[in-house]
Design a protein around this motif. Structure first.
Motif, PDB file in Angstrom:
ATOM      1  N   ASN A 153      -3.953   2.012   4.171  1.00 49.53           N
ATOM      2  CA  ASN A 153      -4.122   3.415   4.595  1.00 49.53           C
ATOM      3  C   ASN A 153      -4.114   3.591   6.121  1.00 49.53           C
ATOM      4  OD1 ASN A 153      -6.426   1.982   5.024  1.00 49.53           O
ATOM      5  ND2 ASN A 153      -7.823   3.485   4.139  1.00 49.53           N
ATOM      6  N   ARG A 155      -3.560   4.883   9.826  1.00 46.80           N
ATOM      7  CA  ARG A 155      -3.233   6.160  10.494  1.00 46.80           C
ATOM      8  C   ARG A 155      -2.535   5.777  11.802  1.00 46.80           C
ATOM      9  NH1 ARG A 155      -6.615   6.959   5.929  1.00 46.80           N
ATOM     10  NH2 ARG A 155      -7.001   9.186   5.655  1.00 46.80           N
ATOM     11  N   GLU A 161       5.148   8.018  10.934  1.00 38.92           N
ATOM     12  CA  GLU A 161       4.752   9.211  10.176  1.00 38.92           C
ATOM     13  C   GLU A 161       5.884  10.225  10.085  1.00 38.92           C
ATOM     14  OE1 GLU A 161       0.841  10.614  11.282  1.00 38.92           O
ATOM     15  OE2 GLU A 161      -0.038   8.659  10.862  1.00 38.92           O
ATOM     16  N   ASN A 196       6.120  10.620  -2.238  1.00 44.72           N
ATOM     17  CA  ASN A 196       5.066  10.855  -1.261  1.00 44.72           C
ATOM     18  C   ASN A 196       3.896  11.547  -1.958  1.00 44.72           C
ATOM     19  OD1 ASN A 196       4.237  10.465   1.365  1.00 44.72           O
ATOM     20  ND2 ASN A 196       4.895  12.499   2.054  1.00 44.72           N
ATOM     21  N   SER A 200      -0.596  12.707   1.222  1.00 49.39           N
ATOM     22  CA  SER A 200      -0.057  11.806   2.251  1.00 49.39           C
ATOM     23  C   SER A 200      -0.052  12.444   3.634  1.00 49.39           C
ATOM     24  CB  SER A 200       1.371  11.414   1.869  1.00 49.39           C
ATOM     25  OG  SER A 200       1.969  10.705   2.933  1.00 49.39           O
ATOM     26  N   TRP A 201      -0.323  11.638   4.643  1.00 51.68           N
ATOM     27  CA  TRP A 201      -0.234  12.108   6.036  1.00 51.68           C
ATOM     28  C   TRP A 201       1.104  11.700   6.665  1.00 51.68           C
ATOM     29  CZ3 TRP A 201      -4.005   9.031   3.928  1.00 51.68           C
ATOM     30  CH2 TRP A 201      -3.958   7.654   4.233  1.00 51.68           C
ATOM     31  N   TYR A 202       2.051  11.219   5.818  1.00 55.25           N
ATOM     32  CA  TYR A 202       3.408  10.882   6.280  1.00 55.25           C
ATOM     33  C   TYR A 202       4.368  12.002   5.879  1.00 55.25           C
ATOM     34  CZ  TYR A 202       1.585   6.127   6.652  1.00 55.25           C
ATOM     35  OH  TYR A 202       0.849   5.027   6.983  1.00 55.25           O
ATOM     36  N   ALA A 206       5.797   7.606   1.300  1.00 55.26           N
ATOM     37  CA  ALA A 206       4.850   6.562   1.710  1.00 55.26           C
ATOM     38  C   ALA A 206       4.410   5.700   0.541  1.00 55.26           C
ATOM     39  CB  ALA A 206       3.637   7.198   2.375  1.00 55.26           C
ATOM     40  N   SER A 225       1.706   1.479  -1.463  1.00 56.35           N
ATOM     41  CA  SER A 225       1.440   2.759  -0.818  1.00 56.35           C
ATOM     42  C   SER A 225       0.845   2.513   0.558  1.00 56.35           C
ATOM     43  CB  SER A 225       0.457   3.585  -1.649  1.00 56.35           C
ATOM     44  OG  SER A 225       0.084   4.740  -0.916  1.00 56.35           O
ATOM     45  N   TRP A 226       1.234   3.386   1.494  1.00 56.31           N
ATOM     46  CA  TRP A 226       0.672   3.331   2.844  1.00 56.31           C
ATOM     47  C   TRP A 226      -0.303   4.487   3.067  1.00 56.31           C
ATOM     48  CZ3 TRP A 226       4.720   1.814   7.185  1.00 56.31           C
ATOM     49  CH2 TRP A 226       4.286   0.623   7.785  1.00 56.31           C
ATOM     50  N   CYS A 227      -0.596   5.224   1.994  1.00 57.86           N
ATOM     51  CA  CYS A 227      -1.596   6.296   2.150  1.00 57.86           C
ATOM     52  C   CYS A 227      -2.616   6.179   1.017  1.00 57.86           C
ATOM     53  CB  CYS A 227      -0.937   7.674   2.190  1.00 57.86           C
ATOM     54  SG  CYS A 227       0.073   8.048   0.770  1.00 57.86           S
ATOM     55  N   ASP A 229      -6.302   5.388   0.332  1.00 52.64           N
ATOM     56  CA  ASP A 229      -7.694   5.156   0.734  1.00 52.64           C
ATOM     57  C   ASP A 229      -8.449   4.518  -0.443  1.00 52.64           C
ATOM     58  OD1 ASP A 229      -7.600   6.141   3.359  1.00 52.64           O
ATOM     59  OD2 ASP A 229      -7.845   8.207   2.696  1.00 52.64           O
TER      60      ASP A 229
END
Ligand SMILES: NC(=O)c1ccc[n+]([C@@H]2O[C@H](COP(=O)([O-])OP(=O)(O)OC[C@H]3O[C@@H](n4cnc5c(N)ncnc54)[C@H](O)[C@@H]3O)[C@@H](O)[C@H]2O)c1
Length: 356
Positions: A153, A155, A161, A196, A200-202, A206, A225-227, A229
């Motif tokens: 996760n 940032r 992004e 996504n 997601s913040w991308y 993601a 996944s890169w988002c 948490d």
């Protein structure tokens, strides 16, 4: 003592300068960056009295170069590596070797045509953990399924992004490369679905699920996944392999567990050894000394890049994609722009890409 020209003086370029300085038999002879302040800053920070330049051609004309480290941004990789290969200087490049398979094939052809070594450093295949896991997988006989889960996760802010495929292009290439390393094989097809998640913040996709099929029927599944948490995994992902004689898990750090069909359970601990950049550099220097080709030699490494490109294409078309088709299209496109010597070398490399 080997003289190394480092091209690209950003965060990773500086890490490479330090790796080169850690060895007794390599030294940085010049630093090249289109941004003169970046090159000068890196050299001054280290207290070195060596020249800095803005182009590879300038550097190769002025200083000794036994090898060149290409640590520029991916978009500059083709031009920088080509200039070195044409000058007869072996290249160790940061990943991805180029942004596209088409461009990677141009470098493959140029490396074959000139007979000058080009390899990519995929730093995550150089860890004692993955080496131990590869051995554990091999010891279990025929593999049926290999699964990797990657959930992180970060940032980052910045370019990641804003990318269309941040997870697949910037991160999954490491996990895909590790799968090729663990299985010691290349895939024949992939089905992938990238997306996504709503939170997601991308801007781009993601997260992704992908299934790769290998020639012997082995399946490698990737879920990432890169988002994500909560319950994050190691940056090396967490792994499980199911094989003829049992199963084995790797936590992505140092711990590998093996349970054999007869119920025997072993916990293995990775030993210390060269890791990351140091290991990649050691392997490359050994190759220059007459040792085996580095495992990231271009004709091998292009498969990891193709795994990313094929996964993106599969997700776009919502259909399985064959690697033979990815390479055919990339080859046709590379041949359109290739010089005669590169085109001839590419034509005779078709079997390396398992092309008809
Ligand atoms: N293996 C890993 O884990 C890992 C981690 C981070 C970055 N990387 C890779 O390392 C490479 C560099 O990443 P970074 O984070 O250091 O980027 P960066 O943006 O910090 O630095 C790149 C540098 O290259 C210079 N540059 C751009 N075009 C150039 C050209 N044509 N000639 C000379 N210099 C040029 C830029 O001015 C900049 O100083 C990328 O390929 C990246 O994917 C790998």
């Amino acid at each position: 003592m080997r003289n190394v020209v480092v091209v690209g003086a950003g965060g990773m370029g500086r890490a490479w300068m330090d790796a080169i300085a850690r060895r007794a038999d390599t030294r940085v002879s010049a630093v090249v960056d289109v941004d003169p302040a970046a090159a000068r800053g890196a050299v001054e920070q280290r207290g070195w009295d060596i020249p800095t330049m803005q182009t590879v051609d300038e550097a190769l004309a002025l200083v000794e170069a036994d090898l060149l480290l290409n640590v520029t941004v991916p978009e500059a990789h083709l031009a920088v590596s080509s200039a070195a290969l044409r000058a007869g200087v072996p290249v160790l490049s940061e990943k991805p070797v180029t942004p596209t398979v088409r461009d990677a094939l141009q470098l493959l052809g140029l490396s074959k045509a000139t007979g000058v070594l080009l390899a990519t450093s995929q730093s995550r295949r150089y860890s004692s953990g993955v080496r131990l896991y590869r051995q554990a997988v091999t010891d279990l006989g025929k593999i049926g399924q290999l699964d990797a889960q990657f959930f992180q996760n970060p940032r980052f802010g910045g370019f990641r992004e804003e990318m269309d495929h941040p997870l697949l292009v910037d991160m999954a290439i490491h996990t895909f490369d590790q799968a090729r390393y663990i299985l010691d094989a290349d895939p024949v097809s992939v089905y992938c679905d990238e997306f996504n998640p709503p939170w997601s913040w991308y801007r781009g996709a993601a997260a992704a699920q992908a299934i790769f099929r290998f020639a012997d029927g082995t399946r490698f599944s990737y879920s990432g996944s890169w988002c994500a948490d909560g319950l994050t995994t190691s940056w090396n992902a967490t792994w499980r392999a199911s094989a003829q004689s049992g199963a084995t898990r790797w936590d992505g750090e140092r711990g590998v567990v093996v349970e054999r069909a007869d119920g025997d359970v072993r916990e293995l601990e990775a030993s210390d050894g060269d890791e990351g950049l140091d290991a990649a550099l050691a392997e490359f220097v050994a190759a220059l000394d007459g040792g085996p080709h580095p495992s990231g030699e271009i004709s091998r490494n292009v498969w990891s890049l193709a795994m990313v490109e094929a996964a993106i294409e599969s997700s776009r078309s919502q259909a399985p994609v064959l690697f033979a088709d990815v390479f055919s299209a990339a080859l046709a496109s590379a041949l359109e722009v290739a010089d005669a010597d590169v085109a001839a070398a590419l034509q005779s490399s078709r079997d390396l890409l398992k092309m008809r």
